[in-house]
Design an enzyme around this catalytic site. Sequence first.
Site, PDB file in Angstrom:
ATOM      1  N   ALA A  34     -43.210  20.202  -5.544  1.00 12.02           N
ATOM      2  CA  ALA A  34     -43.860  19.479  -4.453  1.00 12.02           C
ATOM      3  C   ALA A  34     -44.685  18.357  -5.068  1.00 12.02           C
ATOM      4  CB  ALA A  34     -44.745  20.427  -3.662  1.00 12.02           C
ATOM      5  N   GLU A  75     -37.460  26.273  -6.060  1.00 12.50           N
ATOM      6  CA  GLU A  75     -37.342  27.005  -4.787  1.00 12.50           C
ATOM      7  C   GLU A  75     -36.312  26.352  -3.868  1.00 12.50           C
ATOM      8  OE1 GLU A  75     -41.631  26.579  -4.453  1.00 12.50           O
ATOM      9  OE2 GLU A  75     -41.803  28.743  -4.181  1.00 12.50           O
TER      10      GLU A  75
HETATM   11  N1  DAK Z   1     -45.667  15.593  -8.233  1.00 10.37           N
HETATM   12  C1  DAK Z   1     -45.977  14.283  -8.338  1.00 10.37           C
HETATM   13  N2  DAK Z   1     -45.626  13.515  -9.383  1.00 10.37           N
HETATM   14  C2  DAK Z   1     -44.928  14.099 -10.377  1.00 10.37           C
HETATM   15  C3  DAK Z   1     -44.553  15.462 -10.343  1.00 10.37           C
HETATM   16  C4  DAK Z   1     -44.944  16.232  -9.195  1.00 10.37           C
HETATM   17  N3  DAK Z   1     -44.608  17.509  -9.021  1.00 10.37           N
HETATM   18  N4  DAK Z   1     -43.877  15.748 -11.465  1.00 10.37           N
HETATM   19  C5  DAK Z   1     -43.808  14.594 -12.169  1.00 10.37           C
HETATM   20  N5  DAK Z   1     -44.450  13.619 -11.538  1.00 10.37           N
HETATM   21  C6  DAK Z   1     -44.598  12.231 -11.961  1.00 10.37           C
HETATM   22  C7  DAK Z   1     -45.591  12.119 -13.108  1.00 10.37           C
HETATM   23  O1  DAK Z   1     -46.921  12.094 -12.637  1.00 10.37           O
HETATM   24  C8  DAK Z   1     -45.187  10.804 -13.718  1.00 10.37           C
HETATM   25  O2  DAK Z   1     -45.687   9.742 -12.940  1.00 10.37           O
HETATM   26  P1  DAK Z   1     -46.360   8.442 -13.638  1.00 10.37           P
HETATM   27  O3  DAK Z   1     -47.431   8.953 -14.488  1.00 10.37           O
HETATM   28  O4  DAK Z   1     -45.219   7.837 -14.433  1.00 10.37           O
HETATM   29  O5  DAK Z   1     -46.801   7.610 -12.467  1.00 10.37           O
HETATM   30  C9  DAK Z   1     -43.663  10.800 -13.550  1.00 10.37           C
HETATM   31  O6  DAK Z   1     -43.409  11.736 -12.510  1.00 10.37           O
HETATM   32  C10 DAK Z   1     -42.944  11.265 -14.803  1.00 10.37           C
HETATM   33  O7  DAK Z   1     -43.507  12.497 -15.200  1.00 10.37           O
HETATM   34  P2  DAK Z   1     -44.058  12.796 -16.665  1.00 10.37           P
HETATM   35  O8  DAK Z   1     -44.571  11.536 -17.307  1.00 10.37           O
HETATM   36  O9  DAK Z   1     -45.001  13.934 -16.555  1.00 10.37           O
HETATM   37  O10 DAK Z   1     -42.694  13.220 -17.391  1.00 10.37           O
HETATM   38  P3  DAK Z   1     -42.534  14.226 -18.614  1.00 10.37           P
HETATM   39  O11 DAK Z   1     -41.106  14.109 -19.009  1.00 10.37           O
HETATM   40  O12 DAK Z   1     -43.599  13.982 -19.655  1.00 10.37           O
HETATM   41  O13 DAK Z   1     -42.826  15.683 -18.012  1.00 10.37           O
HETATM   42  C11 DAK Z   1     -42.569  17.449 -16.348  1.00 10.37           C
HETATM   43  C12 DAK Z   1     -41.955  16.193 -17.047  1.00 10.37           C
HETATM   44  C13 DAK Z   1     -41.648  17.844 -15.220  1.00 10.37           C
HETATM   45  C14 DAK Z   1     -42.665  18.589 -17.365  1.00 10.37           C
HETATM   46  C15 DAK Z   1     -43.996  17.084 -15.837  1.00 10.37           C
HETATM   47  O14 DAK Z   1     -43.899  15.896 -15.050  1.00 10.37           O
HETATM   48  C16 DAK Z   1     -44.588  18.152 -14.985  1.00 10.37           C
HETATM   49  O15 DAK Z   1     -45.111  19.160 -15.492  1.00 10.37           O
HETATM   50  N6  DAK Z   1     -44.581  17.966 -13.658  1.00 10.37           N
HETATM   51  C17 DAK Z   1     -45.215  18.869 -12.713  1.00 10.37           C
HETATM   52  C18 DAK Z   1     -44.390  20.119 -12.533  1.00 10.37           C
HETATM   53  C19 DAK Z   1     -45.060  21.080 -11.603  1.00 10.37           C
HETATM   54  O16 DAK Z   1     -46.191  21.561 -11.815  1.00 10.37           O
HETATM   55  N7  DAK Z   1     -44.388  21.434 -10.491  1.00 10.37           N
HETATM   56  C20 DAK Z   1     -44.903  22.339  -9.483  1.00 10.37           C
HETATM   57  C21 DAK Z   1     -45.636  21.559  -8.424  1.00 10.37           C
HETATM   58  S1  DAK Z   1     -46.419  22.616  -7.203  1.00 10.37           S
HETATM   59  C22 DAK Z   1     -45.337  25.288  -0.035  1.00 10.37           C
HETATM   60  C23 DAK Z   1     -44.408  24.354  -0.266  1.00 10.37           C
HETATM   61  C24 DAK Z   1     -44.185  23.871  -1.552  1.00 10.37           C
HETATM   62  C25 DAK Z   1     -44.919  24.333  -2.601  1.00 10.37           C
HETATM   63  C26 DAK Z   1     -45.863  25.292  -2.372  1.00 10.37           C
HETATM   64  C27 DAK Z   1     -46.064  25.762  -1.072  1.00 10.37           C
HETATM   65  N8  DAK Z   1     -45.532  25.791   1.302  1.00 10.37           N
HETATM   66  C28 DAK Z   1     -44.649  25.413   2.363  1.00 10.37           C
HETATM   67  C29 DAK Z   1     -46.410  26.871   1.529  1.00 10.37           C
HETATM   68  C30 DAK Z   1     -44.646  23.819  -3.924  1.00 10.37           C
HETATM   69  C31 DAK Z   1     -45.568  23.636  -4.870  1.00 10.37           C
HETATM   70  C32 DAK Z   1     -45.169  22.972  -6.113  1.00 10.37           C
HETATM   71  O17 DAK Z   1     -44.036  22.671  -6.352  1.00 10.37           O
END
Ligand code: DAK
Length: 258
Positions: free
Chosen positions: A65, A112
């Site tokens: 997300a 998911e």
């Molecule tokens: N959201 C927003 N931006 C994101 C992102 C994300 N999830 N993932 C990556 N980006 C953005 C980064 O901020 C970066 O943007 P700039 O800095 O260039 O502006 C760009 O994408 C490239 O990312 P990185 O520079 O970080 O790239 P790397 O190759 O170094 O790293 C990575 C890739 C995938 C390991 C890293 O980006 C990362 O850790 N991303 C976050 C992964 C994460 O934590 N995902 C879980 C998010 S929480 C619900 C519905 C949905 C959910 C929950 C409840 N309900 C209906 C109840 C879901 C929750 C989630 O998914």
Amino acid sequence: MGYQTLNVDVTDHVAVIRLDRPEALNALSTELLGELAKALKAAQENDKVRCIVLTGSDKAFAAGADIVEMSEKSFADVFMGDIFGAEVGQLMRIRKPIIAAVSGYALGGGCELAMMCDFIIASDTAKFGQPEINLGVIAGLGGTQRLTHAVGKAKSMDMNLTGRFMDAAEAERSGLVSRVVPAKKLMDEAMSAAGKIAEKSMIAVTAVKEAVNASQEVPLSQGLLLERRIFFGLFGTDDQSEGMAAFVDKREAQFRDR
Ligand code: DAK
């Protein structure tokens, strides 16, 4: 219909929906999920479409997300707004088969989303994870439930508690994905699987989807009863007569979805 965050292409009875927010690794923003729900509904309603392939880029299926969007929200916002509730509800109502073709990151809501599809074909670069724990929350779209069904408690706890990523080989070994192919072959493999499904009777295909999905929800005895009832019911279709006659006649079946 034109989309800002997706590309949709219908070829040979297969709708390919490609998530396209490269600047954020296809993070699931409200806009993207809204467009995805619309694209899936359109595919469901398009008689030409017999199977759907959902995919992303080489680098990311979806990195979760959109954290930037979520970071400003309060409990009242997410609870009363029921974020993503309507969009996910739409996805779960799709009766046509959906294959997730996953390359690169499938994290959090991205993992998911892939698990909400009917099966996952992964490239050898795929990485799956539920890293929400690192953000001070837990998975909210099935990461503690569907992942546990798919890979068992031990691996699900490991991934949800540590936030570690699972590579494609481990994902295949654990039952999360059905096949792993070299990255360059991912779409060929997904399209070939979708093409095979598109040749079948849509009545039987829809029945398979309902019966297998029921296996995740109901006790075995009820699931077996449901399966048997559907099996018997299919003897009321022209496609059953045609499929069996074609086998006996040693020819290809011509299904008409009747
Ligand atoms: N959201 C927003 N931006 C994101 C992102 C994300 N999830 N993932 C990556 N980006 C953005 C980064 O901020 C970066 O943007 P700039 O800095 O260039 O502006 C760009 O994408 C490239 O990312 P990185 O520079 O970080 O790239 P790397 O190759 O170094 O790293 C990575 C890739 C995938 C390991 C890293 O980006 C990362 O850790 N991303 C976050 C992964 C994460 O934590 N995902 C879980 C998010 S929480 C619900 C519905 C949905 C959910 C929950 C409840 N309900 C209906 C109840 C879901 C929750 C989630 O998914």
